[in-house]
Scaffold this active site. Structure first.
Site, PDB file in Angstrom:
ATOM      1  N   HIS A 185       0.846  -1.248   0.362  1.00  0.00           N
ATOM      2  CA  HIS A 185      -0.189  -0.463  -0.267  1.00  0.00           C
ATOM      3  C   HIS A 185       0.809   1.413  -0.032  1.00  0.00           C
ATOM      4  CE1 HIS A 185      -3.423  -2.370   0.867  1.00  0.00           C
ATOM      5  NE2 HIS A 185      -2.569  -2.916   1.624  1.00  0.00           N
ATOM      6  N   SER A 309      17.200  15.532 -20.474  1.00  0.00           N
ATOM      7  CA  SER A 309      15.845  16.901 -20.528  1.00  0.00           C
ATOM      8  C   SER A 309      16.628  18.050 -21.565  1.00  0.00           C
ATOM      9  CB  SER A 309      15.154  17.104 -19.441  1.00  0.00           C
ATOM     10  OG  SER A 309      14.634  19.090 -19.262  1.00  0.00           O
TER      11      SER A 309
END
Length: 476
Positions: A185, A309
């Site tokens: 979780h 990038s």
């Protein structure tokens, strides 16, 4: 229109590859190199070549079985000449078929005429009536698609997929003993090893590949509605079921004895569902690896000269896994549509399968592209063991499970003062970080047996991995 603009004719020429390649789909443009091996099996040209192959082999099969009165087996040279019609299939053949189809307005009929043109030169012009004998178009198409899909899956897709899974298994073995904090979780949980988590993925993917490898590629050749009506009307003395069975099996396919006009495509639906399931497991792997990269568990090895990038020079982006995610989603969506569509045909035949099956190459192509990207992405990963170690050292509360289980076992054994172990550990650990000293202090004050207390005091998050490392050995 500006003088510099391309005319429609010029643009069409470019899109055919005459100069700079302009294509509508990325698999035939940007990603062509990654999926090129599938072209030999699932392109339009490959489909037509396989149709020629099926028609040629059917003619040879009929003569070998002397099914029709007045026929006899061909000579070895004649059979070789017939088969050369297939092996010499090239761009000129594609163009000739297109010319014939422009007149027939029927692709399979064009194949029949294409072969018929060549029989005179082989010295068997009298056998022209045997080309396509007893066949409906689907007799040829279902076998041609089966051959193309089988070749694509067995010769191209499966080897690429198995190679990728082998790389994941290698990573599992090399990181077999590398402890790692689990996250259930999204929260810190009982530690595992990186190798065990990679082994889970390799095991899951291998199961799917084994299912895919066991696929039966079915085929039929039984006439307009699957009754052999024309066969028995023309040659009633022949055992047409045996002729059909031996022909289909001779092509390396599994004979389907009971069909309508079409082979029912159930085997295709089964195959595509299995490939889609493989895709989805691999997609889950990509998202997990992407997440591990984001928290530093994996370091990416920069490619010399590559840009991460356009504006941030420090970045090395996990683009291989992101690209794979997108292509796996596209592939699975197409495979789902194929699996759902191909099992349905109105009454004895409709034509929905014709358009659907033309997208098989696209569906498998996006999967193959994803496999290629994941393989390249994996090759540029390093395990950041220092980050994994630091994460474990910062989460001593995960030992709460071990402590409360030892308390339970001790209580059963008659050691007193160990009531409500779960609640006591919850108070200690929930919503807060626990240091090594605080955990050891807590253990020392429980009143456990000496052996059990020492066992817990020796435990660290990095050592609390059960038999995770051993479980990797299930990969073999």
């Amino acid at each position: 229109m500006a003088d510099s603009a391309l005319s429609r004719v010029e643009f069409a020429a470019l899109s055919r590859g005459e100069g700079t390649s302009l294509t509508l789909g990325p698999l035939d443009g940007r990603y062509r190199e990654a999926v090129a091996p599938l072209i030999d099996f699932l392109s339009e040209a490959a489909l037509n070549r396989d149709r020629v192959h099926v028609e040629v082999e059917w003619l040879i099969h009929l003569t070998r079985h002397a099914v029709l009165p007045g026929t006899e087996p061909l000579g070895a040279d004649q059979e070789a000449a017939l088969r050369s019609v297939v092996t010499s299939f090239d761009d000129g053949s594609v163009a000739e078929l297109a010319e014939i189809e422009a007149v027939t307005v029927h692709d399979v009929k064009a194949v029949e005429y294409y072969i018929g043109r060549r029989l005179e030169g082989i010295g068997i012009g009298h056998l022209k009536p045997l080309v396509h004998f007893g066949c409906t178009s689907e007799d040829i198409n279902n076998l041609s698609y089966a051959l193309g899909v089988k070749g694509a899956v067995v010769d191209i897709w499966l080897p690429a997929a198995r190679s990728l899974v082998a790389s994941i298994a290698d990573l599992a073995r090399s990181s077999r003993d590398t402890p790692m904090l689990s996250r259930t979780h999204g929260q810190p949980a009982t530690p595992t090893t990186l190798g065990k988590e990679m082994a889970v993925v390799a095991h899951r993917l291998t199961r799917q590949l084994d299912r895919i490898a066991a696929t039966e590629f079915l085929g039929k050749i039984n006439g307009a509605t699957g009754t052999y009506a024309a066969h028995y009307a023309s040659v009633p003395q022949a055992d047409w079921q045996d002729v059909a069975r031996t022909f289909v099996e001779g092509l390396g396919l599994t004979w389907n004895p009971l069909t309508t006009q079409i082979e029912s495509h159930d085997w295709q639906a089964e195959l595509y569902s299995d490939v889609a399931r493989f895709n989805r497991i691999l997609h889950n792997f990509c998202t997990d690896v992407w997440s591990y990269i984001s928290i530093g568990y994996f370091a990416q090895i920069p490619v010399a000269g590559a840009t991460g990038s356009s504006t941030m020079p420090h970045k090395v982006n996990p683009i291989r896994f992101e690209n794979a995610e997108a292509n796996l989603e596209i592939s699975s969506a197409l495979l789902d549509v194929l699996a759902a569509t191909l099992v349905t045909s109105r009454w004895q035949r409709d034509l929905t399968d014709s358009s659907s099956q033309r997208n098989i190459g696209v569906a498998l192509g996006h999967s193959l592209l994803a496999i290629s990207n994941v393989a390249k992405g994996l090759a540029r990963l390093d395990v950041a063991e220092d980050v994994l170690t630091a994460d474990l050292d910062g989460n001593w509360e995960v030992l709460g499970e071990a402590v409360q289980m030892v308390m339970r076992a001790e209580a059963v054994a008659g050691v007193g003062g160990l009531d409500d172990p779960y609640e006591r550990l919850k108070d200690l650990t929930r919503g807060q970080r626990v240091t090594a000293d605080r955990m050891r202090e807590f253990v020392g004050g429980l009143g456990l047996s000496e052996e059990a207390e020492q066992r817990l005091l020796d435990l660290t998050p990095a050592r609390y991995t059960g038999i995770a490392a051993q479980l990797v050995d299930h990969l073999g």
